[in-house]
Enzyme design. Structure first.
Site, PDB file in Angstrom:
ATOM      1  N   ALA A  91     -16.726   5.876   3.045  1.00  0.00           N
ATOM      2  CA  ALA A  91     -17.819   6.317   3.909  1.00  0.00           C
ATOM      3  C   ALA A  91     -18.927   7.007   3.122  1.00  0.00           C
ATOM      4  O   ALA A  91     -18.650   7.896   2.321  1.00  0.00           O
ATOM      5  CB  ALA A  91     -17.278   7.268   4.968  1.00  0.00           C
ATOM      6  N   HIS A  92     -20.162   6.569   3.323  1.00  0.00           N
ATOM      7  CA  HIS A  92     -21.300   7.231   2.681  1.00  0.00           C
ATOM      8  C   HIS A  92     -22.562   7.064   3.506  1.00  0.00           C
ATOM      9  O   HIS A  92     -22.795   6.009   4.083  1.00  0.00           O
ATOM     10  CB  HIS A  92     -21.530   6.725   1.253  1.00  0.00           C
ATOM     11  CG  HIS A  92     -21.719   5.236   1.114  1.00  0.00           C
ATOM     12  ND1 HIS A  92     -20.681   4.343   1.244  1.00  0.00           N
ATOM     13  CD2 HIS A  92     -22.822   4.497   0.850  1.00  0.00           C
ATOM     14  CE1 HIS A  92     -21.142   3.108   1.054  1.00  0.00           C
ATOM     15  NE2 HIS A  92     -22.446   3.177   0.822  1.00  0.00           N
ATOM     16  N   ILE A  93     -23.318   8.144   3.570  1.00  0.00           N
ATOM     17  CA  ILE A  93     -24.647   8.097   4.177  1.00  0.00           C
ATOM     18  C   ILE A  93     -25.638   8.125   3.030  1.00  0.00           C
ATOM     19  O   ILE A  93     -25.600   9.027   2.197  1.00  0.00           O
ATOM     20  CB  ILE A  93     -24.890   9.309   5.108  1.00  0.00           C
ATOM     21  CG1 ILE A  93     -23.880   9.321   6.262  1.00  0.00           C
ATOM     22  CG2 ILE A  93     -26.324   9.283   5.647  1.00  0.00           C
ATOM     23  CD1 ILE A  93     -23.943  10.574   7.131  1.00  0.00           C
TER      24      ILE A  93
END
Ligand SMILES: [Zn+2]
Length: 134
Positions: A91-93
């Site tokens: 998960a990464h923004i």
């Protein structure tokens, strides 16, 4: 996950230009920046997708904090948040400052990578980290 590059960054096995850290999340400059100050905010635990992360609201609050600090440092017109999630399965923004004539036109061209010297990356990271940790 053992072979996950972001998990290795969390463990400190791979160095990064840190811009944010709290109990759950870690932010660092993208080494293939789409603009100066482009960072990635990841979870310290491994999750596949942003929407798998417990405390989804907290995740985005942290992203906002990092975005506002980034905007102050690089003086961008605005900030874009990307959550495509294909390049690394953790998960990464992606937080992308936007500027006039920055080569991205109306959207984000993920191939429009900027060449930014390491020393400049380091300075940007230190300035942002000072704000987010202060
Ligand atoms: Zn991972």
């Amino acid at each position: 996950m053992n072979d996950c590059i972001f998990c290795k960054i969390v463990k400190g096995d791979i160095p990064c230009f840190k811009v944010y850290e709290d109990e759950k999340f870690l932010g660092f400059l993208d080494i293939k920046p789409l603009n100066p100050g482009n960072s990635l905010l990841i979870t310290k635990e491994h999750y596949r997708w942003v929407y798998d992360v417990p405390g989804f609201g907290n995740y985005w609050e942290a992203a906002k904090k990092l975005a506002l600090a980034t905007q102050k440092v690089v003086r961008s017109n605005s900030i874009n948040f990307l959550t495509l999630g294909y390049e690394v399965p953790h998960a990464h923004i992606r937080i992308v400052p936007r500027f006039e004539n920055d080569g991205h036109i109306d959207g984000i061209r993920t191939t429009a990578i900027k060449q930014i010297p390491k020393e400049e990356m380091k300075q940007i990271a230190e300035k942002i980290n000072k704000i987010t940790s202060g």
